[in-house]
Enzyme design. Structure first.
Site, PDB file in Angstrom:
ATOM      1  CG  HIS A  77     -40.876  27.448   1.841  1.00 56.74           C
ATOM      2  ND1 HIS A  77     -39.832  28.089   2.491  1.00 56.74           N
ATOM      3  CD2 HIS A  77     -41.005  28.053   0.634  1.00 56.74           C
ATOM      4  CE1 HIS A  77     -39.370  29.048   1.713  1.00 56.74           C
ATOM      5  NE2 HIS A  77     -40.054  29.052   0.587  1.00 56.74           N
ATOM      6  CG  ASP A  78     -36.964  26.984  -0.990  1.00 60.46           C
ATOM      7  OD1 ASP A  78     -36.277  26.500  -1.903  1.00 60.46           O
ATOM      8  OD2 ASP A  78     -37.438  28.130  -1.046  1.00 60.46           O
ATOM      9  NE  ARG A 113     -39.765  26.638  -4.336  1.00 66.36           N
ATOM     10  CZ  ARG A 113     -40.022  27.869  -3.869  1.00 66.36           C
ATOM     11  NH1 ARG A 113     -39.294  28.901  -4.274  1.00 66.36           N
ATOM     12  NH2 ARG A 113     -41.001  28.061  -3.002  1.00 66.36           N
ATOM     13  CG  HIS A 125     -33.718  29.110  -0.930  1.00 63.67           C
ATOM     14  ND1 HIS A 125     -33.960  29.212   0.418  1.00 63.67           N
ATOM     15  CD2 HIS A 125     -34.600  29.967  -1.514  1.00 63.67           C
ATOM     16  CE1 HIS A 125     -34.937  30.084   0.629  1.00 63.67           C
ATOM     17  NE2 HIS A 125     -35.334  30.559  -0.531  1.00 63.67           N
ATOM     18  CG  ASP A 315     -39.445  28.139   6.020  1.00 64.67           C
ATOM     19  OD1 ASP A 315     -39.405  27.408   5.014  1.00 64.67           O
ATOM     20  OD2 ASP A 315     -39.441  29.391   5.949  1.00 64.67           O
TER      21      ASP A 315
END
Length: 330
Positions: A77-78, A113, A125, A315
């Site tokens: 994620h991210d 992102r 982020h 994460d």
């Protein structure tokens, strides 16, 4: 912490390499003695040989005709967020490993992102620039796929933060990046088989577009579990990210694991294990969630060792956790 993870990745890779050498040396002996091997010995060999999966090329052990929806896929994620917000830690950083290190550790889903600025993409982020640009991400992916043509990368692309000083749409800038190396992209709109996308990046599109490209995930619901039902692709996503209670988050994760494992359809399950806990003044703490959820994931996959559990964007992924997820495919 980063050095610790790097050391871990190196040790993990070394142990896998050692196991691989051992099992490749054993093959000729096994073939010769196969008639004399008992059923128990064969079963033991099959189990132990799973340890020889190379994390940088684990998809090479899967057949071409398997649907992406039937593979357990470690994700992040991210994925590009390795820099924290100044002053307040725990609010922006979600990963210790670089994109290249994530791919080598077995990650095959990236959540990218992009801030649209000066007709190009920078990695953000929220408002925090990650000292990384989209070209850096793509070069890591291209290089990885060049060296490991059996693999695929599913890349979610989403617009982040405020656009600035552009003369074209986000889509047109994305197209310009793809055109520089179109052979490495697959922009099909369906849920593909692995054979269709080996050696390529398959787009999961979270930005609006005038022409069909990638798996359309634009109708993304906020902070919940939801379905997207397009004619070409059906998805079910757990993305409860504002986590007031880690037990509730875990219930959401494990419920989707069960649904993915028991699914007979071609629905793609995307199960975000990531999130943040709102603190004083609503300031988010990312490690408050990952420090609780990641050990639960490890325990879960130590006992649930086979099945298709969907895509898991995490994460602070590490090679050990990624490896446990990968092994459920074999």
């Amino acid at each position: 912490m980063f050095k610790h993870h790097m050391k871990y990745v190196k040790n993990f890779t070394l142990s896998i390499a050692t196991a691989t050498v051992f099992f490749s040396c054993s093959e000729s002996t096994l073939d010769r003695d196969s008639n004399e091997m008992s059923t128990i010995q064969k079963a033991n060999y099959k189990v132990s040989s799973r340890a020889a999966i190379e994390m940088n090329s684990w998809m090479s052990g899967l057949q071409d005709n398997i649907s992406i929806s039937k593979i357990s896929i470690p994700g992040t994620h991210d994925s590009g967020a390795r820099i924290d917000a100044p002053v307040v830690s725990g609010t922006a950083k979600t990963q210790d490993l670089s994109i290249a290190e994530q791919l080598n550790a077995g990650v095959r889903f990236l959540d990218i992102r992009c801030r649209h600025i000066d007709n190009s993409f920078t990695i953000h982020h929220g408002p925090i620039y990650q000292n990384l640009n989209f070209d850096d991400v793509l070069n890591a992916c291209y290089s990885f796929l060049e060296s490991h043509p059996s693999e695929t990368i599913i890349m979610s692309v989403k617009e982040e933060h405020d656009p600035s000083n552009n003369t074209r749409s986000f889509e047109k800038t994305f197209d310009a990046y793809v055109q520089k190396n179109s052979a490495k992209w697959n922009l099909g709109t369906n849920i593909p088989t692995l054979g269709e996308v080996r050696g390529k990046i398959r787009l999961l599109r979270r930005f609006s577009a005038e022409t069909a490209k990638g798996i359309n995930a634009t109708s993304w619901a906020d902070n919940t579990t939801f379905e997207i039902n397009n004619p070409g692709a059906q998805l079910k996503v757990q993305d409860y990210y504002k986590v007031t209670n880690n037990d509730d988050k875990w219930n959401g994760i494990s419920n989707l694991f069960n649904e993915a494992k028991n699914s007979n359809s071609d629905r793609l399950f995307i199960n975000f294990t990531s999130g943040y806990k709102p603190g004083i003044f609503g300031i988010p703490s990312i490690p408050t969630v990952s420090n609780n959820i990641n050990p639960r994931l490890k325990t879960y996959f130590q006992s649930n060792t086979k099945g298709s559990f969907g895509i898991m964007p995490m994460d602070f992924v590490n090679a050990e956790l990624s490896g446990l997820i990968v092994k459920t495919n074999f």
